[in-house]
Design a protein around this motif. Structure first.
Motif, PDB file in Angstrom:
ATOM      1  N   ARG A   4     -11.179  23.253 -88.301  1.00  0.00           N
ATOM      2  CA  ARG A   4     -12.150  23.365 -89.383  1.00  0.00           C
ATOM      3  C   ARG A   4     -13.590  23.377 -88.883  1.00  0.00           C
ATOM      4  NH1 ARG A   4      -9.932  20.016 -94.690  1.00  0.00           N
ATOM      5  NH2 ARG A   4      -7.752  20.751 -94.576  1.00  0.00           N
ATOM      6  N   SER A   5     -13.807  23.525 -87.599  1.00  0.00           N
ATOM      7  CA  SER A   5     -15.170  23.603 -87.094  1.00  0.00           C
ATOM      8  C   SER A   5     -15.694  25.025 -87.278  1.00  0.00           C
ATOM      9  CB  SER A   5     -15.221  23.201 -85.615  1.00  0.00           C
ATOM     10  OG  SER A   5     -14.356  24.017 -84.849  1.00  0.00           O
ATOM     11  N   PRO A   6     -17.011  25.187 -87.445  1.00  0.00           N
ATOM     12  CA  PRO A   6     -17.575  26.512 -87.763  1.00  0.00           C
ATOM     13  C   PRO A   6     -17.701  27.410 -86.538  1.00  0.00           C
ATOM     14  CG  PRO A   6     -19.318  24.877 -87.686  1.00  0.00           C
ATOM     15  CD  PRO A   6     -18.033  24.127 -87.495  1.00  0.00           C
ATOM     16  N   THR A   7     -16.562  27.828 -86.026  1.00  0.00           N
ATOM     17  CA  THR A   7     -16.514  28.688 -84.844  1.00  0.00           C
ATOM     18  C   THR A   7     -16.081  30.090 -85.226  1.00  0.00           C
ATOM     19  OG1 THR A   7     -14.201  28.172 -84.374  1.00  0.00           O
ATOM     20  CG2 THR A   7     -15.877  26.689 -83.444  1.00  0.00           C
ATOM     21  N   LEU A   8     -16.205  31.014 -84.287  1.00  0.00           N
ATOM     22  CA  LEU A   8     -15.770  32.385 -84.531  1.00  0.00           C
ATOM     23  C   LEU A   8     -14.266  32.446 -84.756  1.00  0.00           C
ATOM     24  CD1 LEU A   8     -16.287  35.403 -84.705  1.00  0.00           C
ATOM     25  CD2 LEU A   8     -16.216  35.501 -82.188  1.00  0.00           C
ATOM     26  N   GLU A   9     -13.507  31.661 -84.006  1.00  0.00           N
ATOM     27  CA  GLU A   9     -12.062  31.665 -84.186  1.00  0.00           C
ATOM     28  C   GLU A   9     -11.677  31.177 -85.578  1.00  0.00           C
ATOM     29  OE1 GLU A   9      -8.179  32.466 -83.458  1.00  0.00           O
ATOM     30  OE2 GLU A   9      -9.926  33.033 -82.272  1.00  0.00           O
TER      31      GLU A   9
ATOM     32  N   LEU B 280     -16.973  28.388 -96.768  1.00  0.00           N
ATOM     33  CA  LEU B 280     -17.764  28.464 -95.539  1.00  0.00           C
ATOM     34  C   LEU B 280     -18.897  27.447 -95.545  1.00  0.00           C
ATOM     35  CD1 LEU B 280     -18.094  32.251 -94.583  1.00  0.00           C
ATOM     36  CD2 LEU B 280     -16.249  30.633 -94.127  1.00  0.00           C
ATOM     37  N   GLU B 281     -19.519  27.268 -96.695  1.00  0.00           N
ATOM     38  CA  GLU B 281     -20.583  26.270 -96.804  1.00  0.00           C
ATOM     39  C   GLU B 281     -20.043  24.872 -96.520  1.00  0.00           C
ATOM     40  OE1 GLU B 281     -24.101  26.236 -99.844  1.00  0.00           O
ATOM     41  OE2 GLU B 281     -22.435  25.132-100.741  1.00  0.00           O
ATOM     42  N   ARG B 282     -18.902  24.563 -97.105  1.00  0.00           N
ATOM     43  CA  ARG B 282     -18.284  23.254 -96.902  1.00  0.00           C
ATOM     44  C   ARG B 282     -17.916  23.031 -95.432  1.00  0.00           C
ATOM     45  NH1 ARG B 282     -15.249  20.093-100.447  1.00  0.00           N
ATOM     46  NH2 ARG B 282     -14.619  18.164 -99.388  1.00  0.00           N
ATOM     47  N   LEU B 283     -17.530  24.093 -94.732  1.00  0.00           N
ATOM     48  CA  LEU B 283     -17.123  23.985 -93.334  1.00  0.00           C
ATOM     49  C   LEU B 283     -18.297  24.005 -92.364  1.00  0.00           C
ATOM     50  CD1 LEU B 283     -14.022  26.351 -93.487  1.00  0.00           C
ATOM     51  CD2 LEU B 283     -13.966  23.872 -93.114  1.00  0.00           C
ATOM     52  N   GLY B 284     -19.508  24.266 -92.864  1.00  0.00           N
ATOM     53  CA  GLY B 284     -20.693  24.194 -92.023  1.00  0.00           C
ATOM     54  C   GLY B 284     -21.128  25.489 -91.381  1.00  0.00           C
ATOM     55  N   PHE B 285     -20.653  26.629 -91.875  1.00  0.00           N
ATOM     56  CA  PHE B 285     -21.075  27.918 -91.331  1.00  0.00           C
ATOM     57  C   PHE B 285     -22.499  28.258 -91.789  1.00  0.00           C
ATOM     58  CE2 PHE B 285     -16.492  28.462 -90.847  1.00  0.00           C
ATOM     59  CZ  PHE B 285     -16.405  29.170 -89.651  1.00  0.00           C
ATOM     60  N   THR B 286     -23.183  29.052 -90.977  1.00  0.00           N
ATOM     61  CA  THR B 286     -24.488  29.600 -91.327  1.00  0.00           C
ATOM     62  C   THR B 286     -24.284  31.041 -91.782  1.00  0.00           C
ATOM     63  OG1 THR B 286     -25.628  28.208 -89.710  1.00  0.00           O
ATOM     64  CG2 THR B 286     -26.793  30.166 -90.483  1.00  0.00           C
ATOM     65  N   PHE B 287     -24.676  31.349 -93.007  1.00  0.00           N
ATOM     66  CA  PHE B 287     -24.412  32.683 -93.550  1.00  0.00           C
ATOM     67  C   PHE B 287     -25.354  32.969 -94.704  1.00  0.00           C
ATOM     68  CE2 PHE B 287     -21.946  29.756 -96.097  1.00  0.00           C
ATOM     69  CZ  PHE B 287     -22.086  30.241 -97.389  1.00  0.00           C
TER      70      PHE B 287
ATOM     71  N   ILE C   7     -22.693  37.718 -94.600  1.00  0.00           N
ATOM     72  CA  ILE C   7     -23.118  37.928 -93.220  1.00  0.00           C
ATOM     73  C   ILE C   7     -23.154  36.553 -92.561  1.00  0.00           C
ATOM     74  CG2 ILE C   7     -24.853  38.896 -91.692  1.00  0.00           C
ATOM     75  CD1 ILE C   7     -23.606  40.948 -93.619  1.00  0.00           C
ATOM     76  N   VAL C   8     -22.382  36.378 -91.495  1.00  0.00           N
ATOM     77  CA  VAL C   8     -22.217  35.069 -90.868  1.00  0.00           C
ATOM     78  C   VAL C   8     -22.809  35.099 -89.462  1.00  0.00           C
ATOM     79  CG1 VAL C   8     -20.578  33.249 -90.274  1.00  0.00           C
ATOM     80  CG2 VAL C   8     -20.071  34.805 -92.179  1.00  0.00           C
ATOM     81  N   ASP C   9     -23.641  34.099 -89.150  1.00  0.00           N
ATOM     82  CA  ASP C   9     -24.254  33.980 -87.831  1.00  0.00           C
ATOM     83  C   ASP C   9     -23.556  32.891 -87.028  1.00  0.00           C
ATOM     84  OD1 ASP C   9     -26.398  35.920 -88.084  1.00  0.00           O
ATOM     85  OD2 ASP C   9     -27.320  34.537 -89.506  1.00  0.00           O
ATOM     86  N   ILE C  10     -23.074  33.255 -85.834  1.00  0.00           N
ATOM     87  CA  ILE C  10     -22.386  32.304 -84.956  1.00  0.00           C
ATOM     88  C   ILE C  10     -22.835  32.538 -83.521  1.00  0.00           C
ATOM     89  CG2 ILE C  10     -20.157  31.464 -84.109  1.00  0.00           C
ATOM     90  CD1 ILE C  10     -18.864  32.489 -86.655  1.00  0.00           C
ATOM     91  N   ASP C  11     -23.458  31.528 -82.930  1.00  0.00           N
ATOM     92  CA  ASP C  11     -23.840  31.573 -81.513  1.00  0.00           C
ATOM     93  C   ASP C  11     -24.626  32.827 -81.158  1.00  0.00           C
ATOM     94  OD1 ASP C  11     -22.498  29.157 -81.130  1.00  0.00           O
ATOM     95  OD2 ASP C  11     -20.615  30.153 -80.608  1.00  0.00           O
ATOM     96  N   GLY C  12     -25.598  33.173 -82.002  1.00  0.00           N
ATOM     97  CA  GLY C  12     -26.461  34.301 -81.713  1.00  0.00           C
ATOM     98  C   GLY C  12     -25.869  35.664 -82.009  1.00  0.00           C
ATOM     99  N   ARG C  13     -24.676  35.698 -82.570  1.00  0.00           N
ATOM    100  CA  ARG C  13     -24.038  36.966 -82.938  1.00  0.00           C
ATOM    101  C   ARG C  13     -23.836  36.993 -84.454  1.00  0.00           C
ATOM    102  NH1 ARG C  13     -18.816  36.855 -79.259  1.00  0.00           N
ATOM    103  NH2 ARG C  13     -18.492  39.013 -79.986  1.00  0.00           N
ATOM    104  N   ARG C  14     -23.890  38.171 -85.024  1.00  0.00           N
ATOM    105  CA  ARG C  14     -23.826  38.323 -86.484  1.00  0.00           C
ATOM    106  C   ARG C  14     -22.566  39.106 -86.853  1.00  0.00           C
ATOM    107  NH1 ARG C  14     -29.259  39.422 -89.659  1.00  0.00           N
ATOM    108  NH2 ARG C  14     -29.214  37.147 -89.492  1.00  0.00           N
ATOM    109  N   TRP C  15     -21.906  38.646 -87.930  1.00  0.00           N
ATOM    110  CA  TRP C  15     -20.621  39.215 -88.330  1.00  0.00           C
ATOM    111  C   TRP C  15     -20.621  39.557 -89.817  1.00  0.00           C
ATOM    112  CZ3 TRP C  15     -16.957  39.835 -84.491  1.00  0.00           C
ATOM    113  CH2 TRP C  15     -17.246  39.185 -83.268  1.00  0.00           C
TER     114      TRP C  15
END
Length: 285
Positions: free
Chosen positions: A22-27, A84-91, A114-122
């Protein structure tokens, strides 16, 4: 902003069959995106039957979690954004213009994240119906991305999407008879700019989609179900099954009105109440 604190996250993840991290990672994003698309139907039955599609989280949870009902993009993305908000994602959310090969300039009626993770946008597009099974990277240099989710192929390119507006276009392979918008076999699915949108913007666009006579989704039943190896679509009484790479093209069958409720149950997993099934028959043409 997206009411993530009010979401029953355990129930949502259980409905998706998601048991991963449940961590806000790309996986996590990839697995959650895929589970959402495969578990929740795209359908506009509330708009057709009632002319009203609430977007409050309590209604969305009651309709889409623990039931076989789904919704269209504003419902999907509102629920997904809360998770996604609950899980801590930036979007942030955006609105896009559906193309499907059409040259017409249509209103912004498709919602995405649009989700931002570690300097990459998805691009995480979970509410299209025939949605990609994975997020698609938006490369920082704007060169675009050609990718496959393991089943379907996509191309995401940056450029002018409306006169004077820079944005992105998502393409899919053009089938026989469809528009070739690139000259090498790709059809424009939808376009979008990166202007952030908010729940209040969703409510305004949703009102048009659910109630306007200019919106095909206000009067015409349209249901989609994505499976790992095929896509089922019901457009009014026309049932279409698309398989990637299938010889001979899509399988198409015209249903009798009385067949539609059973097909909704058997093919799409949507069981209507007797009252709604009867009401639906009055809407079919």
């Amino acid at each position: 902003m997206w009411n993530g604190d009010a979401l029953d996250l355990d129930a949502y993840l259980a409905h998706l069959g998601y048991e991963g991290d449940r961590s806000p990672t790309l996986e996590t994003l990839r697995e959650l995106h895929r589970a959402h698309v495969l578990s929740l139907r795209w359908e506009n039955l509330d708009a057709v039957l009632r002319g009203d599609v609430p977007l409050d989280l309590a209604t969305l949870q009651g309709k889409m979690i623990g039931n076989a009902r789904g919704g269209y993009c504003f419902e999907h993305v509102s629920l997904y954004a809360a998770a996604l908000e609950r899980l801590g994602f930036t979007f942030f959310a955006v609105l896009g213009r559906i193309r499907m090969g059409s040259p017409k300039l249509l209103p912004t009626t498709h919602a995405m994240l649009i989700v931002d993770i570690d300097g990459r946008r998805w691009l995480s597009d979970t509410g299209f119906g025939a949605s990609p099974l994975e997020p698609i990277e938006m490369k920082a240099d704007g060169t675009g991305t050609a990718t496959t989710d393991g089943v379907w192929a996509y191309r995401l390119r940056r450029g002018e999407v409306t006169p004077g507006a820079d944005g992105w276009t998502l393409y899919q392979p053009a089938r026989e008879g469809e528009s070739d918008d690139t000259g090498d076999g790709w059809m424009a699915r939808h376009t979008f700019t990166l202007d952030p949108q908010y729940p209040v913007d969703f409510r305004m666009a949703n009102h048009f989609i659910a109630t306007s006579s200019h919106s095909p989704f206000s009067y015409r039943p349209f249901i989609q179900r994505v499976l790992p190896d095929r896509l089922h679509l019901l457009d009014n009484r026309t049932l279409t099954t698309v398989r990637p790479g299938a010889d001979g093209g899509p399988e198409v069958r015209e249903l009798e009105p009385e067949e539609v409720p059973k097909v909704l149950s058997d093919v799409f997993g949507i069981d209507l109440t007797p009252k709604d099934a009867t009401l639906l028959l009055t809407k079919l043409v």
